[in-house]
Motif scaffolding. Sequence first.
Motif, mmCIF file in Angstrom:
data_model
loop_
_atom_site.group_PDB
_atom_site.id
_atom_site.type_symbol
_atom_site.label_atom_id
_atom_site.label_comp_id
_atom_site.label_asym_id
_atom_site.label_seq_id
_atom_site.Cartn_x
_atom_site.Cartn_y
_atom_site.Cartn_z
ATOM 1 N N SER A 1 8.517 -3.296 -8.762
ATOM 2 C CA SER A 1 7.546 -3.466 -7.679
ATOM 3 C C SER A 1 7.625 -2.304 -6.694
ATOM 4 N N ARG B 1 4.849 0.628 -6.004
ATOM 5 C CA ARG B 1 4.343 0.909 -4.656
ATOM 6 C C ARG B 1 4.424 2.394 -4.341
ATOM 7 N N GLU C 1 -1.140 -5.329 2.295
ATOM 8 C CA GLU C 1 -0.168 -5.543 1.225
ATOM 9 C C GLU C 1 0.438 -6.934 1.294
ATOM 10 N N GLN C 2 0.716 -7.383 2.512
ATOM 11 C CA GLN C 2 1.335 -8.696 2.677
ATOM 12 C C GLN C 2 0.436 -9.796 2.127
ATOM 13 N N LYS D 1 0.258 -9.660 -1.790
ATOM 14 C CA LYS D 1 1.433 -10.122 -2.523
ATOM 15 C C LYS D 1 1.795 -11.574 -2.224
ATOM 16 N N ASP D 2 1.055 -12.215 -1.340
ATOM 17 C CA ASP D 2 1.386 -13.582 -0.935
ATOM 18 C C ASP D 2 1.340 -14.520 -2.145
ATOM 19 N N PRO D 3 2.496 -15.062 -2.584
ATOM 20 C CA PRO D 3 2.502 -15.933 -3.773
ATOM 21 C C PRO D 3 1.749 -17.240 -3.550
ATOM 22 N N THR E 1 -3.752 -9.224 -8.399
ATOM 23 C CA THR E 1 -2.302 -9.371 -8.239
ATOM 24 C C THR E 1 -1.625 -9.614 -9.584
ATOM 25 N N GLU F 1 1.006 -7.621 -12.186
ATOM 26 C CA GLU F 1 2.210 -8.304 -12.668
ATOM 27 C C GLU F 1 2.265 -8.289 -14.190
ATOM 28 N N ASN G 1 -0.530 0.381 -8.094
ATOM 29 C CA ASN G 1 -1.295 -0.850 -7.914
ATOM 30 C C ASN G 1 -2.780 -0.585 -8.152
ATOM 31 N N THR H 1 -6.297 -1.806 -8.801
ATOM 32 C CA THR H 1 -7.025 -3.051 -8.554
ATOM 33 C C THR H 1 -8.503 -2.869 -8.859
ATOM 34 N N VAL I 1 -6.097 -2.379 -1.498
ATOM 35 C CA VAL I 1 -4.874 -2.728 -0.773
ATOM 36 C C VAL I 1 -4.553 -1.640 0.245
#
Length: 649
Positions: free
Chosen positions: A23, A27, A91-92, A95-97, A266, A270, A637, A639, A644
Amino acid sequence: MSIVKMSRLRIVAPRTIRRPLLSELTRSGCVEVENSADTLTDPQWSAVLHRLDDPGDSARKLNALNSALEALGKYAPAKSGFLTPRRQITEQAFKDPQKVEEALAAAEQLNILTRQIASIYAEEGRLTARKAVLVPWKSMNIPLGTEFGTKFKVLFGVCPSGIPSSVLLETADAIECCSLSLVSSDREQHYLLMVSHLSVLDESLDQLKSKGFSLVSFKDVQGTAADNIAQMDHQLADLDRQRGQQIAEIQSLASWKEPIEQALDTLTIEAHRDDVLNGLMATAKTVYLEGWVPSESEATVAEILEKQGCAYEFSAPAEDEEPPVLLHDPVLMQPYGMVSELYALPTYSSGLDPVPFMAPFFFIFFGLMMADVGYGVLISLGGYWILKKARPQGGLRDMAKLAVQCGISTIFWGVMFGSYFGNVITAFTTNMLGRPITISPVLFDPLTNPIPLFIISIVFGIIQLFTGMGLNAYGMIRRGDIVGAICDIGFWYMLLGGFMVCIVNVKVGLAISAAGALGILLMAGRSHKSILRRLTSGLGALYGATSYLSDILSYSRLLALSLATAVIAQVMNTMATLGGKSVIGWIFFFLIFIIGHLFNLAINLLGTFVHTSRLQYIEFFGKFFESGGRRFAPLYNKTKYVEVIKEGK
């Protein structure tokens, strides 16, 4: 303005931090990880390493999200403008699961509803097929399962429509205790009701079958055809209502489209990490990563690896290795890298980035071929609009930036040649206003005086070819072949350059050319020991002067494309003013002006790009370019739906 130097990177990392490590490397966007499975072929490695088996469930989740997004697109389509830019998120948030889990839950709801709708469609198809079988019997009021007592048999049958029904009816009439009646007919078949006494049933069937009659049966059907059809219509209406409810429920979940798209991005990243992990070697406690990093980014990568507690090593590429290629060019020249990559990437070992040398020529040649102020403004504004409207990435961004620059070049040469949508100012003021206004070119008008443009085209061609030869000489010198640079390039400079000197001084020019020709004759075959073979090779090399002449003449396409653009523009302007000063004439003028010039812009824009690129690929790159490089492909990343925004370092 060169190929970025690469360093080989080897990492041994604790197995427990493999995902956080990837990860962080993703980044940073400056590490390419290679598949290290090849190390298993080495006995020393295979004794301690095994392929990492780290299956993730990202692929399954991606399938669920894609199915849900497809359902929303089908049943709850959202309107989007042309070139709609991607949404920007932090970014936060990316990446929020929790957001991913919420999107997956919504996707599961959507997929359940989609499966229910699919089941409804399947049931509708089954009922519709059964109904189609019964429709020909709808007018018959006899129950389909009737027996009519113990001595008579009721049967249903069909025969091809090509056989007249009267033939079967007459056959049945001739049989005692047998009755046959026509229920209905369509394009394919006649539908018949047969009532027969059991004593003559076999005889009746034999005779009727010989005439094309065949029996049909209705399994699990009770009552008349009309009753069954009415029941099926009721069931179909109920299914249609249920489907409408399911679609309405899907539409109520339309607000989940953006969260699902974000989760897709996201999980796509992954899933890519899962693929990378499954290509790595590992022990019970560690994983082994190998790849490439730009030498200038070693400090950044080292900081990440130190923070994660990894053992690592940077080293120079081995002699037998061909590292990936990363071009580093000034901001204004970066869009031209896209043009170069459409042809090929240079090899890493060549050490020569062609973009800085190609970009000025591409810029000039494109504008010289289009050479119209109006077209240049449209091209630049179009590229600028795409950049601001869509905030594109990758190739589309480079193409838009290239359009802005090439539009500026087109405007410049349009001013030089006095072309503003061709001669529209002169044509309009003369034929529509009766007061001619003419804008004089700064240099000359190629349509009335094409020779200067031909000379300019040839001069630019010679300059570019000499530049390509010089880059070839640079490559030879860089490899230590100074003699080759002098003999294979220097003497050609003398031979070709001498002819140009003849314009100023014939004797001096011929002397320089003769010296160059002599050098080629004696040194082109310098690898041969025999003098005769040397001279033969030298003569063959001198014959190559015809290829240089052909290459130089190829640049006359600059003149040809420029004239084509101008001529078509003038034809459109002449057609547009044929209506005269009347109201209809004005309407006709604007229609032809807009349609005609858009057509001219479209066809010449494509032709100009193709021919400008061809001059770079064939004439210029052919003199020095070493193709075969592999693009540097770092973890990053990538997308599709969101952009992002990095927060801090």
